[in-house]
Design a protein around this motif. Structure first.
Motif, PDB file in Angstrom:
ATOM      1  N   GLY A  23      -6.056  -8.350   5.053  1.00 30.94           N
ATOM      2  CA  GLY A  23      -5.472  -8.849   6.288  1.00 30.94           C
ATOM      3  C   GLY A  23      -4.080  -9.408   6.069  1.00 30.94           C
ATOM      4  O   GLY A  23      -3.183  -9.192   6.858  1.00 30.94           O
ATOM      5  N   ASN A  24      -3.881 -10.128   4.961  1.00 29.05           N
ATOM      6  CA  ASN A  24      -2.566 -10.683   4.658  1.00 29.05           C
ATOM      7  C   ASN A  24      -1.598  -9.601   4.202  1.00 29.05           C
ATOM      8  O   ASN A  24      -0.448  -9.585   4.601  1.00 29.05           O
ATOM      9  CB  ASN A  24      -2.666 -11.774   3.595  1.00 29.05           C
ATOM     10  CG  ASN A  24      -3.329 -13.025   4.116  1.00 29.05           C
ATOM     11  OD1 ASN A  24      -3.397 -13.235   5.318  1.00 29.05           O
ATOM     12  ND2 ASN A  24      -3.841 -13.836   3.225  1.00 29.05           N
ATOM     13  N   VAL A  25      -2.045  -8.683   3.350  1.00 30.82           N
ATOM     14  CA  VAL A  25      -1.172  -7.622   2.854  1.00 30.82           C
ATOM     15  C   VAL A  25      -0.695  -6.744   4.003  1.00 30.82           C
ATOM     16  O   VAL A  25       0.452  -6.345   4.060  1.00 30.82           O
ATOM     17  CB  VAL A  25      -1.905  -6.768   1.792  1.00 30.82           C
ATOM     18  CG1 VAL A  25      -1.084  -5.547   1.427  1.00 30.82           C
ATOM     19  CG2 VAL A  25      -2.196  -7.594   0.565  1.00 30.82           C
ATOM     20  N   GLU A  26      -1.553  -6.445   4.925  1.00 34.50           N
ATOM     21  CA  GLU A  26      -1.225  -5.542   6.031  1.00 34.50           C
ATOM     22  C   GLU A  26      -0.565  -6.259   7.209  1.00 34.50           C
ATOM     23  O   GLU A  26      -0.168  -5.619   8.160  1.00 34.50           O
ATOM     24  CB  GLU A  26      -2.484  -4.817   6.512  1.00 34.50           C
ATOM     25  CG  GLU A  26      -3.085  -3.891   5.483  1.00 34.50           C
ATOM     26  CD  GLU A  26      -2.141  -2.783   5.054  1.00 34.50           C
ATOM     27  OE1 GLU A  26      -1.455  -2.187   5.907  1.00 34.50           O
ATOM     28  OE2 GLU A  26      -2.074  -2.522   3.842  1.00 34.50           O
ATOM     29  N   CYS A  27      -0.450  -7.549   7.158  1.00 36.55           N
ATOM     30  CA  CYS A  27       0.076  -8.304   8.290  1.00 36.55           C
ATOM     31  C   CYS A  27       1.593  -8.138   8.423  1.00 36.55           C
ATOM     32  O   CYS A  27       2.322  -8.115   7.434  1.00 36.55           O
ATOM     33  CB  CYS A  27      -0.257  -9.781   8.113  1.00 36.55           C
ATOM     34  SG  CYS A  27       0.120 -10.781   9.565  1.00 36.55           S
ATOM     35  N   TYR A  28       2.022  -7.994   9.671  1.00 41.04           N
ATOM     36  CA  TYR A  28       3.456  -7.996   9.985  1.00 41.04           C
ATOM     37  C   TYR A  28       3.595  -8.570  11.383  1.00 41.04           C
ATOM     38  O   TYR A  28       2.637  -8.624  12.147  1.00 41.04           O
ATOM     39  CB  TYR A  28       4.061  -6.598   9.872  1.00 41.04           C
ATOM     40  CG  TYR A  28       3.589  -5.623  10.927  1.00 41.04           C
ATOM     41  CD1 TYR A  28       4.365  -5.358  12.052  1.00 41.04           C
ATOM     42  CD2 TYR A  28       2.358  -4.981  10.814  1.00 41.04           C
ATOM     43  CE1 TYR A  28       3.930  -4.477  13.028  1.00 41.04           C
ATOM     44  CE2 TYR A  28       1.921  -4.108  11.787  1.00 41.04           C
ATOM     45  CZ  TYR A  28       2.706  -3.853  12.884  1.00 41.04           C
ATOM     46  OH  TYR A  28       2.276  -2.991  13.861  1.00 41.04           O
ATOM     47  N   THR A  29       4.795  -9.036  11.731  1.00 36.88           N
ATOM     48  CA  THR A  29       4.963  -9.758  12.994  1.00 36.88           C
ATOM     49  C   THR A  29       5.968  -9.133  13.960  1.00 36.88           C
ATOM     50  O   THR A  29       5.944  -9.451  15.144  1.00 36.88           O
ATOM     51  CB  THR A  29       5.413 -11.207  12.730  1.00 36.88           C
ATOM     52  OG1 THR A  29       6.659 -11.182  12.032  1.00 36.88           O
ATOM     53  CG2 THR A  29       4.377 -11.960  11.905  1.00 36.88           C
ATOM     54  N   LEU A  30       6.857  -8.284  13.495  1.00 36.16           N
ATOM     55  CA  LEU A  30       7.921  -7.767  14.357  1.00 36.16           C
ATOM     56  C   LEU A  30       7.496  -6.509  15.113  1.00 36.16           C
ATOM     57  O   LEU A  30       6.884  -5.606  14.537  1.00 36.16           O
ATOM     58  CB  LEU A  30       9.179  -7.483  13.533  1.00 36.16           C
ATOM     59  CG  LEU A  30       9.757  -8.698  12.802  1.00 36.16           C
ATOM     60  CD1 LEU A  30      10.944  -8.293  11.938  1.00 36.16           C
ATOM     61  CD2 LEU A  30      10.142  -9.782  13.794  1.00 36.16           C
ATOM     62  N   ASP A  31       7.846  -6.443  16.390  1.00 37.96           N
ATOM     63  CA  ASP A  31       7.474  -5.292  17.216  1.00 37.96           C
ATOM     64  C   ASP A  31       8.057  -3.977  16.724  1.00 37.96           C
ATOM     65  O   ASP A  31       7.495  -2.917  16.973  1.00 37.96           O
ATOM     66  CB  ASP A  31       7.915  -5.517  18.674  1.00 37.96           C
ATOM     67  CG  ASP A  31       7.069  -6.576  19.373  1.00 37.96           C
ATOM     68  OD1 ASP A  31       5.913  -6.785  18.963  1.00 37.96           O
ATOM     69  OD2 ASP A  31       7.577  -7.198  20.323  1.00 37.96           O
ATOM     70  N   ASP A  32       9.183  -4.038  16.004  1.00 40.07           N
ATOM     71  CA  ASP A  32       9.784  -2.794  15.506  1.00 40.07           C
ATOM     72  C   ASP A  32       9.207  -2.384  14.146  1.00 40.07           C
ATOM     73  O   ASP A  32       9.666  -1.427  13.536  1.00 40.07           O
ATOM     74  CB  ASP A  32      11.305  -2.900  15.438  1.00 40.07           C
ATOM     75  CG  ASP A  32      11.798  -3.866  14.366  1.00 40.07           C
ATOM     76  OD1 ASP A  32      10.965  -4.499  13.658  1.00 40.07           O
ATOM     77  OD2 ASP A  32      13.021  -3.991  14.224  1.00 40.07           O
ATOM     78  N   HIS A  33       8.217  -3.126  13.641  1.00 41.69           N
ATOM     79  CA  HIS A  33       7.507  -2.821  12.388  1.00 41.69           C
ATOM     80  C   HIS A  33       8.367  -2.997  11.144  1.00 41.69           C
ATOM     81  O   HIS A  33       7.934  -2.667  10.051  1.00 41.69           O
ATOM     82  CB  HIS A  33       6.930  -1.395  12.394  1.00 41.69           C
ATOM     83  CG  HIS A  33       6.313  -0.980  13.682  1.00 41.69           C
ATOM     84  ND1 HIS A  33       5.094  -1.444  14.096  1.00 41.69           N
ATOM     85  CD2 HIS A  33       6.757  -0.159  14.657  1.00 41.69           C
ATOM     86  CE1 HIS A  33       4.798  -0.923  15.282  1.00 41.69           C
ATOM     87  NE2 HIS A  33       5.801  -0.148  15.637  1.00 41.69           N
ATOM     88  N   SER A  34       9.583  -3.489  11.277  1.00 45.47           N
ATOM     89  CA  SER A  34      10.508  -3.533  10.141  1.00 45.47           C
ATOM     90  C   SER A  34      10.078  -4.492   9.036  1.00 45.47           C
ATOM     91  O   SER A  34      10.550  -4.363   7.904  1.00 45.47           O
ATOM     92  CB  SER A  34      11.917  -3.867  10.615  1.00 45.47           C
ATOM     93  OG  SER A  34      11.945  -5.151  11.216  1.00 45.47           O
ATOM     94  N   ASP A  35       9.172  -5.421   9.323  1.00 45.10           N
ATOM     95  CA  ASP A  35       8.703  -6.332   8.277  1.00 45.10           C
ATOM     96  C   ASP A  35       7.360  -5.897   7.684  1.00 45.10           C
ATOM     97  O   ASP A  35       6.779  -6.617   6.882  1.00 45.10           O
ATOM     98  CB  ASP A  35       8.620  -7.766   8.795  1.00 45.10           C
ATOM     99  CG  ASP A  35       7.611  -7.961   9.921  1.00 45.10           C
ATOM    100  OD1 ASP A  35       7.352  -7.006  10.682  1.00 45.10           O
ATOM    101  OD2 ASP A  35       7.079  -9.081  10.050  1.00 45.10           O
TER     102      ASP A  35
END
Length: 119
Positions: A23-35
């Motif tokens: 869950g942590n490894v796959e987590c990202y927050t930006l709508d453009d997926h850039s993170d």
């Protein structure tokens, strides 16, 4: 009675792979997926991804040295560099019939907590 000492890994056997909280490894927050810095390496259609640092089977301009800091490198994990005409995390594929495709990395999260200490 005392417990036996913990066993140490044999120098002749590979160490077990590191444990990740997926869950942590796959987590990202930006709508453009850039993170996104996860480890998905197949497209939404199940096609294996091409390494970013290679130009075969598809030549491309999304090289790690051209997009530093965008998660590219000596791997084939889905990323979102350059976002030119793309609205997803993607990769170039190993299929000669499909240049690139989006990857299913799930939705962005409100927050990505760090790794949890062992319990």
């Amino acid at each position: 009675p005392s417990s036996p000492p913990p066993s140490s890994p044999s120098p002749y056997q590979p160490a077990p792979p590191p444990r990740f909280d997926r869950g942590n490894v796959e987590c990202y927050t930006l709508d453009d997926h850039s993170d996104y810095r996860g480890v998905v390496n197949v497209t939404q259609r199940g096609v294996a991804c091409q390494r970013w640092d290679l130009q075969t089977p598809h030549e491309h301009d999304m090289r790690p040295e051209r997009y530093p800091g965008e998660g590219l490198g000596h791997h084939n994990y889905c990323r979102a560099p350059g976002m030119i005409g793309r609205t997803c995390a993607y990769c170039f594929t190993m299929s000669k019939h499909m240049n690139w495709d989006c990857c299913d990395i799930g939705p962005p999260q409100a927050d990505c907590p760090g790794p949890q200490p062992p319990s």
